[in-house]
Design a protein around this motif. Structure first.
Motif, PDB file in Angstrom:
ATOM      1  N   ALA A 222      24.794  33.167  36.255  1.00  0.00           N
ATOM      2  CA  ALA A 222      25.791  32.563  37.144  1.00  0.00           C
ATOM      3  C   ALA A 222      27.147  33.240  36.987  1.00  0.00           C
ATOM      4  N   ASP A 223      27.879  33.307  38.087  1.00  0.00           N
ATOM      5  CA  ASP A 223      29.206  33.914  38.072  1.00  0.00           C
ATOM      6  C   ASP A 223      30.206  33.008  37.360  1.00  0.00           C
ATOM      7  N   SER A 224      31.357  33.563  37.080  1.00  0.00           N
ATOM      8  CA  SER A 224      32.429  32.803  36.442  1.00  0.00           C
ATOM      9  C   SER A 224      32.877  31.652  37.342  1.00  0.00           C
ATOM     10  N   PRO A 225      33.237  30.509  36.744  1.00  0.00           N
ATOM     11  CA  PRO A 225      33.749  29.393  37.548  1.00  0.00           C
ATOM     12  C   PRO A 225      35.209  29.561  37.952  1.00  0.00           C
ATOM     13  N   ALA A 226      35.841  30.668  37.578  1.00  0.00           N
ATOM     14  CA  ALA A 226      37.273  30.835  37.842  1.00  0.00           C
ATOM     15  C   ALA A 226      37.627  30.682  39.323  1.00  0.00           C
ATOM     16  N   PRO A 227      36.889  31.292  40.270  1.00  0.00           N
ATOM     17  CA  PRO A 227      37.260  31.106  41.682  1.00  0.00           C
ATOM     18  C   PRO A 227      37.227  29.646  42.125  1.00  0.00           C
ATOM     19  N   ALA A 228      36.209  28.903  41.690  1.00  0.00           N
ATOM     20  CA  ALA A 228      36.132  27.486  42.064  1.00  0.00           C
ATOM     21  C   ALA A 228      37.272  26.695  41.433  1.00  0.00           C
ATOM     22  N   LEU A 229      37.659  27.056  40.225  1.00  0.00           N
ATOM     23  CA  LEU A 229      38.769  26.363  39.570  1.00  0.00           C
ATOM     24  C   LEU A 229      40.091  26.675  40.271  1.00  0.00           C
ATOM     25  N   ARG A 230      40.250  27.910  40.730  1.00  0.00           N
ATOM     26  CA  ARG A 230      41.473  28.246  41.477  1.00  0.00           C
ATOM     27  C   ARG A 230      41.533  27.460  42.783  1.00  0.00           C
ATOM     28  N   ALA A 231      40.388  27.325  43.440  1.00  0.00           N
ATOM     29  CA  ALA A 231      40.359  26.543  44.678  1.00  0.00           C
ATOM     30  C   ALA A 231      40.708  25.085  44.405  1.00  0.00           C
ATOM     31  N   ALA A 232      40.261  24.567  43.264  1.00  0.00           N
ATOM     32  CA  ALA A 232      40.561  23.179  42.917  1.00  0.00           C
ATOM     33  C   ALA A 232      42.039  22.991  42.604  1.00  0.00           C
TER      34      ALA A 232
END
Length: 392
Positions: A222-232
């Motif tokens: 799985a990819d890093s959760p960083a993009p989803a966290l930035r969106a949040a």
């Protein structure tokens, strides 16, 4: 809870163990994601023997202490508890019952009854939609401490992972969250991860000033959760009752994906990444250790040396001026993108406003930011200023 356990341990080891049992089931009940499988599996890990349950609606679950599902009927029930007219929970301990088996079964029965809303039969849970994000669950701080400890054995860390509902054989990553000093970092982390909607098992607690988050995706690639966290961070309206200004105060560090028993390595990376994060801009508020690459090595330089650099001091002076935070943000966005218009779009400013702020920086520090070498120096100075602030 940890402080209470330590005080009880000094008085009575049995009392401390009893509190651990109660804390375990209270964490399960408060997670909002309790089901028959997680209850049976975590109870087996806690009791260190096979455990099972039969609910009034016909659901059954039976697990061994290592977290493996066991087929068929129980071979030898050492002790059990009824759930009402129908249904039961039990332990399968070889030899005599353990000193806390009765307490474990009492709380296991309480948790099992909540699955059915009390003694009446309940309907099976609705099937989970594939791809539906999992909600973050509160974790027992003592178990999280065990997972991150350097002193504990692999066996103890694996057991703590199982009690948290995680698989010791799957990789995971840690995330560190910091918010405003007066706000509980654990609550900030729960709200943030709830908005991020990661497709992963997520456990959250507070460790000192940090929100400590453990993320275990079902897919090891799985990819890093960083993009989803930035969106949040960018859109706090995605979660209920979350103030926009609270989201703007957040800083997040994302550690790398590591074997579950090496979670402390990912936690160290997350704390390092957190030092590079800057509250405000969503792009800057979340720092990913993997994405930093060799830049992360700058964190090994003593903070006082970085803070003493003339360029870092000059940036501090710029930041202290009226609207200085916007000037620093404009510089950071331009250094990262290399484009005036992209920097303006990221900051939601007109490009002429960004250009004026960059001209002010050039005049103050003697840089020509269109020159890649000067822009590289400016980027290093920004990193030095952040890291010079000290530990995360």
């Amino acid at each position: 809870m940890k402080g209470l356990l330590l005080r009880l341990s000094a008085l009575d080891a049995d009392a401390a163990t009893a509190v651990r049992v109660i804390a375990h089931f209270q964490a399960l009940l408060g997670s909002g994601a309790l089901d028959a499988i997680s209850l049976a599996r975590s109870t087996a890990g806690l009791a260190e023997c096979a455990a099972g349950l039969e609910l009034p609606d016909g659901r059954t679950a039976r697990f061994g202490p290592g977290g493996a599902a066991l087929p068929g009927e129980p071979e030898a029930v050492s002790q059990g508890a009824e759930l009402g007219p129908s249904g039961r929970v039990w332990l399968e301990r070889p030899g005599p019952p353990g000193p806390f088996d009765e307490l474990i079964l009492e709380w296991m029965a309480i948790a099992a009854r909540t699955l059915c809303g009390g003694p009446t039969p309940c309907a099976p849970p609705a099937p989970r939609t594939p791809g539906q994000p999992g909600a973050p669950d509160a974790a027992d701080p003592a178990l999280m401490e065990l997972v991150l400890s350097e002193r504990e054995s692999d066996h103890d860390r694996a057991r703590a992972l199982r009690l948290l509902g995680l698989a010791p054989e799957l990789p995971l990553r840690m995330v560190a969250v910091r918010g405003a000093p007066a706000v509980d970092a654990g609550l900030d982390a729960v709200a943030l991860l709830g908005r991020a909607g990661l497709e992963a098992v997520v456990r959250v607690t507070r460790t000192g000033p940090w929100g400590t988050v453990l993320v275990q995706p079902p897919d090891p690639a799985a990819d890093s959760p960083a993009p989803a966290l930035r969106a949040a961070v960018a859109d706090p309206r995605r979660g209920p009752d979350v103030a926009r200004d609270a989201a703007r105060r957040l800083r997040v560090g994302v550690g790398g994906l590591v074997p579950a028993l090496a979670a402390r390595d990912s936690w160290a990376q997350a704390c390092t990444a957190l030092r590079f994060a800057v509250a405000g801009s969503p792009r800057e508020a979340v720092a990913d250790h993997d994405a930093l690459g060799p830049v992360a090595l700058l964190a090994d330089i003593p903070a006082e040396r970085l803070a003493a650099l003339p360029e870092a001091r000059q940036l501090d002076a710029l930041a202290a001026q009226p609207n200085g935070d916007l000037t620093i943000a404009a510089l950071a966005a331009f250094c990262r993108t290399g484009s005036l218009r992209q920097a303006a779009a990221e900051l939601h400013l007109h490009h002429s406003s960004v250009a004026a702020r960059l001209a002010h920086v050039e005049a103050a520090l003697g840089w020509r930011l269109r020159d890649p070498e000067h822009r590289f120096h400016a980027h290093l100075a920004l990193y030095a200023r952040r890291l010079g602030a000290g530990p995360c």
